[in-house]
Design a protein around this motif. Structure first.
Motif, mmCIF file in Angstrom:
data_model
loop_
_atom_site.group_PDB
_atom_site.id
_atom_site.type_symbol
_atom_site.label_atom_id
_atom_site.label_comp_id
_atom_site.label_asym_id
_atom_site.label_seq_id
_atom_site.Cartn_x
_atom_site.Cartn_y
_atom_site.Cartn_z
ATOM 1 N N TRP A 481 0.833 -1.206 0.000
ATOM 2 C CA TRP A 481 0.000 0.000 0.000
ATOM 3 C C TRP A 481 0.869 1.259 0.000
ATOM 4 N N THR A 482 1.854 1.292 0.898
ATOM 5 C CA THR A 482 2.720 2.461 1.017
ATOM 6 C C THR A 482 3.498 2.711 -0.274
ATOM 7 N N ASP A 483 4.043 1.644 -0.850
ATOM 8 C CA ASP A 483 4.821 1.795 -2.083
ATOM 9 C C ASP A 483 3.957 2.287 -3.231
ATOM 10 N N LEU A 484 2.730 1.773 -3.325
ATOM 11 C CA LEU A 484 1.834 2.220 -4.394
ATOM 12 C C LEU A 484 1.431 3.677 -4.214
ATOM 13 N N MET A 485 1.206 4.076 -2.981
ATOM 14 C CA MET A 485 0.843 5.468 -2.729
ATOM 15 C C MET A 485 1.954 6.424 -3.156
ATOM 16 N N HIS A 486 3.199 6.026 -2.921
ATOM 17 C CA HIS A 486 4.320 6.879 -3.310
ATOM 18 C C HIS A 486 4.658 6.740 -4.797
ATOM 19 N N GLY A 487 4.361 5.594 -5.376
ATOM 20 C CA GLY A 487 4.719 5.376 -6.776
ATOM 21 C C GLY A 487 3.652 5.757 -7.773
ATOM 22 N N LEU A 488 2.420 5.916 -7.293
ATOM 23 C CA LEU A 488 1.307 6.199 -8.194
ATOM 24 C C LEU A 488 1.519 7.444 -9.067
ATOM 25 N N PRO A 489 2.065 8.528 -8.555
ATOM 26 C CA PRO A 489 2.276 9.714 -9.414
ATOM 27 C C PRO A 489 3.165 9.438 -10.625
ATOM 28 N N ALA A 490 4.101 8.476 -10.509
ATOM 29 C CA ALA A 490 5.039 8.214 -11.605
ATOM 30 C C ALA A 490 4.356 7.598 -12.818
ATOM 31 N N PHE A 491 3.248 6.875 -12.592
ATOM 32 C CA PHE A 491 2.561 6.252 -13.726
ATOM 33 C C PHE A 491 1.090 6.646 -13.791
ATOM 34 N N SER A 492 0.753 7.796 -13.208
ATOM 35 C CA SER A 492 -0.653 8.221 -13.163
ATOM 36 C C SER A 492 -1.223 8.550 -14.531
ATOM 37 N N ASN A 493 -0.345 8.735 -15.546
ATOM 38 C CA ASN A 493 -0.832 9.028 -16.899
ATOM 39 C C ASN A 493 -0.924 7.770 -17.764
ATOM 40 N N VAL A 494 -0.662 6.601 -17.189
ATOM 41 C CA VAL A 494 -0.736 5.332 -17.932
ATOM 42 C C VAL A 494 -2.000 4.605 -17.473
ATOM 43 N N THR A 495 -3.068 4.800 -18.190
ATOM 44 C CA THR A 495 -4.389 4.345 -17.765
ATOM 45 C C THR A 495 -4.464 2.857 -17.424
ATOM 46 N N PRO A 496 -3.936 1.937 -18.253
ATOM 47 C CA PRO A 496 -4.071 0.511 -17.911
ATOM 48 C C PRO A 496 -3.433 0.166 -16.566
ATOM 49 N N VAL A 497 -2.256 0.753 -16.284
ATOM 50 C CA VAL A 497 -1.576 0.463 -15.024
ATOM 51 C C VAL A 497 -2.342 1.077 -13.860
ATOM 52 N N VAL A 498 -2.817 2.312 -14.036
ATOM 53 C CA VAL A 498 -3.582 2.981 -12.988
ATOM 54 C C VAL A 498 -4.831 2.184 -12.637
ATOM 55 N N ASP A 499 -5.534 1.700 -13.644
ATOM 56 C CA ASP A 499 -6.763 0.944 -13.394
ATOM 57 C C ASP A 499 -6.502 -0.289 -12.537
ATOM 58 N N VAL A 500 -5.428 -1.017 -12.881
ATOM 59 C CA VAL A 500 -5.117 -2.226 -12.105
ATOM 60 C C VAL A 500 -4.649 -1.867 -10.704
ATOM 61 N N ALA A 501 -3.846 -0.814 -10.595
ATOM 62 C CA ALA A 501 -3.351 -0.395 -9.275
ATOM 63 C C ALA A 501 -4.503 0.011 -8.357
ATOM 64 N N LEU A 502 -5.433 0.803 -8.889
ATOM 65 C CA LEU A 502 -6.575 1.227 -8.075
ATOM 66 C C LEU A 502 -7.480 0.054 -7.721
ATOM 67 N N ALA A 503 -7.624 -0.892 -8.652
ATOM 68 C CA ALA A 503 -8.423 -2.090 -8.366
ATOM 69 C C ALA A 503 -7.792 -2.884 -7.227
ATOM 70 N N LEU A 504 -6.453 -3.000 -7.249
ATOM 71 C CA LEU A 504 -5.757 -3.706 -6.174
ATOM 72 C C LEU A 504 -5.951 -2.991 -4.840
ATOM 73 N N LEU A 505 -5.797 -1.667 -4.840
ATOM 74 C CA LEU A 505 -5.979 -0.902 -3.605
ATOM 75 C C LEU A 505 -7.401 -1.073 -3.060
#
Length: 549
Positions: A481-505
């Protein structure tokens, strides 16, 4: 424009008793089947063909009548050619005529050969078994007709069996030659394999029981002598895969007999071949054989051999060019959609690893067991290295077989996934790609669904205590959770990755896998949170507000 008179001229010459007139008729028909003139002739013949009712007599100016004349001409030519080869033009004309008749754009006819298909199959068989010079053209005709359901179901089972054995024998006689095959024989063997493949794909019903052992014996003899890779070997693997998928459940021990002959060629070229088609055939073959294997000792032997090969294949995915670099997000739509060969490889790897990691099985009398520890560690090591193929395999493994595995294994791999995630997020300029990240997040989703706190008695870990498993899992989820919260800004413009990351969270929240894990205040400045375009974004937002309140 073709007229009735033109067709009558062709018919008159083809039905003549004089060889010279029949030759003229063949050349005349050929001239009408070429270029723009073919459209008008085909339309005229198709119109008259459509008038033929069930069991009706073919109209003279129709396709069935033309084909009856053509086959008669060919038979007369063959019988008259005792001291010379029959003219190849006749076989070519028959092939072209069939193609034109079946071409909907040219004639528009529906099943124009329906009323003559049975005698046409008889004619094809008589020619294929006796006239070698016509075999290339007639093999093409046979492949075309077998691809049409309504035609192949009219073929007699006895004839189908004879054709299968004919082409099996052709291949055996060629491949059994010592040393490398000359190029001419390779081409001949390839065409035989091509036709055999179509025959195996399109049986007129169930496979005949009486030729099963002959087919297996043919494959065994071919693979026992096969030494080279190439298009012939690739087609031969496609033949055997098709046969195993069509008739495999009926083979019993014969499937093992096939594998004993195939395995040497399989494992010799699997890791060295650059032929993607051949490798894809290897992957499919291994998957099918694993499903067919019933004998415990043979299954263990096959799994152990495949484990080493598959693990090496997955390792090669560390720097694979398929992935998309961090700096390139122009192909987002392709993320997480591997080609068929990679998809098949990950499915096979998941199957092999599951067989290797499930509860230890013992062989009768020998007490030999699979290398469980080796498989466990290989999976974790592959994930930690950041291989997108290993991550994808873990995704397939958890989603397909996870509910059957010991939970201690899943926790062990979750620790590796957590470590891999940290590396991927902290090293954006390495060879790793978004492909590795998206598959890792999907794998974590699978683990999240399997490792929620309220485990019932049946799913309690057996290799470690419940408390230890829970502690390790909770620690990993918190880190993720902590790593994703800090890493999310780095790939926030890549929709497929963001969708999976948010689904996991979101899944982690629903499964109560985190406690005081919060969303940093600066995270709300990201565009994805401001637009609320995702259900998971909205869910995380409301959860965070509720948590603070």
């Amino acid at each position: 424009m073709a007229t009735s008179r033109d067709v009558q001229e062709i018919i008159s010459k083809l039905s003549s008793n004089k060889p010279k007139s029949r030759d003229e008729g063949i050349r005349l028909l050929n001239s009408w089947l070429e270029g723009e003139r073919s459209f008008s002739l085909c339309r005229l013949l198709a119109k008259n063909t459509a008038r033929i009712g069930p069991g009706g007599v073919p109209h003279e100016e129709s396709w069935p009548f033309i084909f009856s004349l053509l086959t008669k001409c060919i038979e007369l030519e063959i019988s008259a050619s005792k001291k010379r080869h029959p003219k190849l033009l006749l076989a070519k004309t028959l092939r072209i005529a069939i193609q034109c008749a079946e071409d909907h754009k040219l004639s528009g006819a529906q099943l124009p050969l329906g009323s003559v298909i049975k005698p046409l199959f008889n004619h094809i068989w008589d020619v294929l078994k006796d006239v070698s010079i016509f075999q290339m053209e007639y093999s093409g005709i046979l492949r075309h007709l077998l691809s049409i359901n309504e035609y192949r179901y009219q073929m007699k089972s006895r004839m189908y069996s004879s054709l299968i054995l004919l082409y099996m024998n052709k291949m055996v006689s060629t491949i059994s030659m010592k040393g490398s095959m000359p190029s001419s024989l390779k081409e001949e063997a390839f065409r035989a394999a091509l036709t055999l493949h179509v025959l195996l794909e399109n049986p007129p019903g169930d496979f005949p029981d009486n030729i099963r052992e002959d087919i297996v014996a043919g494959f065994v003899e071919m693979f026992s002598s096969l030494r080279d890779e190439g298009k012939y070997s690739r087609k031969l693997m496609e033949c055997i895969n098709t046969y195993l998928m069509k008739d495999g459940p009926n083979l019993g021990d014969l499937a093992t007999k096939i594998h004993f002959a195939v395995q040497e060629f399989l494992f010799r070229f699997w890791l060295t071949t650059h032929d993607r088609g051949l490798k894809a055939s290897f992957i499919l073959y291994a998957s099918v054989q694993l499903k067919l294997t019933r004998n415990t000792s043979e299954e263990i032997s096959l799994v152990e051999k495949l484990l080493d090969v598959v693990a090496k294949e997955l390792d090669q995915g560390i720097a694979v060019s398929y992935g998309i670099p961090w700096s390139d997000v122009s192909r987002d739509d392709k993320l997480g959609h591997p080609g068929n060969i990679y998809h098949g490889l990950m499915e096979l790897a998941a199957m092999v690893l599951y067989q290797s990691c499930k509860e230890t099985r013992k062989m009768p009398h020998q007490e030999k067991k699979l290398k469980t520890v080796d498989a466990m560690d290989r999976i974790k090591d592959g994930i930690i290295k950041g291989s997108w193929l290993w991550n994808g395999t873990l995704c397939f493994l958890t989603h397909t077989y996870g509910h059957r595995l010991d939970k201690s294994l899943l926790v062990y791999w979750l620790e590796g996934a957590s470590e891999s995630l940290k590396r991927l997020l902290n090293n954006p300029n390495t060879v790793h790609s978004y492909e590795a990240l998206i598959w890792l997040l999907r794998a974590m989703q699978g683990l999240s669904a399997l490792l929620f706190p309220n485990l019932d008695e049946k799913s309690r870990p057996t290799s470690m205590s419940m408390d230890k498993a829970s502690i390790l899992a909770t620690k990993s989820w918190s880190t993720i959770w902590t790593d994703l919260m800090h890493g999310l800004p780095a790939f926030s413009n890549v929709t497929p990755v963001v969708d999976v990351a948010l689904a996991l969270l979101g899944d982690m929240i629903l499964q109560e896998q985190i406690g005081e894990a919060l969303v940093p205040h600066d995270m709300w400045d990201l565009r994805l949170f401001k637009h609320m375009s995702s259900l998971y974004v909205s869910f995380i937002t409301h959860w965070n507000i509720s948590f603070y309140n």
